[in-house]
Write an enzyme that holds these catalytic residues in place. Sequence first.
Site, mmCIF file in Angstrom:
data_model
loop_
_atom_site.group_PDB
_atom_site.id
_atom_site.type_symbol
_atom_site.label_atom_id
_atom_site.label_comp_id
_atom_site.label_asym_id
_atom_site.label_seq_id
_atom_site.Cartn_x
_atom_site.Cartn_y
_atom_site.Cartn_z
ATOM 1 C CB CYS A 81 -0.921 0.025 1.224
ATOM 2 S SG CYS A 81 -2.010 -1.396 1.395
ATOM 3 C CG HIS A 140 0.377 3.680 4.165
ATOM 4 N ND1 HIS A 140 1.112 3.554 5.319
ATOM 5 C CD2 HIS A 140 -0.192 2.468 3.962
ATOM 6 C CE1 HIS A 140 0.996 2.317 5.776
ATOM 7 N NE2 HIS A 140 0.224 1.645 4.979
#
Length: 486
Positions: A81, A140
């Site tokens: 991610c 994130h």
Amino acid sequence: MMRSKAFLLGGAFALATANAFGASMPEDTNSRPNVLMLAIDDLNSWVGAMNGHPSTKTPNIDGLALQATTFTNAHAPAPLCGPSRASIMTGLLPSTTGIYGHVKDNDIRSANMTAAQSTFLSEYFKQHGYYTAAVGKIFHHGIADGSFDVFGGRNGQFGPYAPERFKWTKKGTNTDWGAYPEKDEMMPDYDSAKWLVEQLQRKHDKPFFIAGGFLRPHVPWTVPQKWFDMHPIDNIELPPYLPNDLDDVPEIAKRISTFEMMPTTDWAIESGEWKNIVQAYLASISFVDHYVGQVLDALEASEYADNTIVVLWGDHGYDVGEKNRFAKMALWETSTKTTLIIKTPESSSKAVSNQPVSLVDMYPTLVKMAGLPENPLNEGHDITPLITNPNADWEHVALTTFGPNNHAVKNERFRYIRYEDGSEELYDHSTDPNEWNNLASNPFYSDVKDRLKAKLPKQNAKWSPVSQYKSNEYFKALTEKAAAGE
């Protein structure tokens, strides 16, 4: 589900759509198209429009695809991610910024000198007269400070969490699966969808760039029981798995893709949990599809329906039993391939492209579609030619990076992986879609390897000290060396 409206050739809308295909655009920002960007955490290619899994139920995403271009060969810039989203939002490759692991949103531009020069995707639109708003997980953690005009917030973790773990208790991961909580209203994605709907119901006096970051199907795979009921356990089909699959891969491939805190497929088979995990992942996808549908319906009911670009993406792939793992974090197809669907304002029919594209391509593509000047720092490629003609000649590849000098190169047929120690993998998807037969040592394919090797990044930036990943020994060592300035 989103439904098509008539295309009106006139006024500002005609100017906006003409510009999306390269025509000149007047300075009046109100004539530009809006952008609605929907990011779905840990969504692989298991949606109906991608033919990713026979048991999936995603009517709303599939409805969007009926009016859009679906990219069936789309890949993440990183199979994790943090670096993937940093790449998407900066338009820069991980091998350029040195962001190979997770990074705090506000630290991205501190990664190295090139990252410091970057303008985030949302900032670029804001600088060109757009109202920008976001909710949920876009970077994130949430968003970088100042990257949007308005931020609707994000639940800090991935809950709500059950009082006790259902099935998986190892530390270092949120991985778990089971029916929880009782109501959708207790899920953060419910609130994010509501916030996005309210944004689309507002009167906007200038074009907007609105982004929504949904959390499911990120672990834990816990959603209310009704979503599990959509996928009866007896009807669940398991993905393909070969027990000795990794016998012909280099040792480093195993080092970078083994995470002791995650379940293995062998464990799932022995414990009888594999079908339950697949059911939970599918239930999580169906859950998020429903709330994506609420947002798409709100757009369709709004005054902006005929002048809004819609882009929906997952941030990387995810293994759900393939390769003896339940994880992302590898350079194989199932960890890099994800969902990417782009709808232009005037589109009302389905198109599918199998040309290789990367999520880093979204930045220059949206800039082009909105008629904005190019950002010269962008390392992605404008994929509007594939929206115009899904089968157009395409010289580019999709590049995925997982640590310095570890890269996967995907074209329409082959995947080539080269690791920092020089070891290699090569797979021919025309005969081996599951990547079970490593052809890298076969001299017959030397020319193929050479062509793909030429597409590797020319620079491999040092691991930035603001980026970290310590979930296995390989990445822990790299993180610690970077922190020590080595």
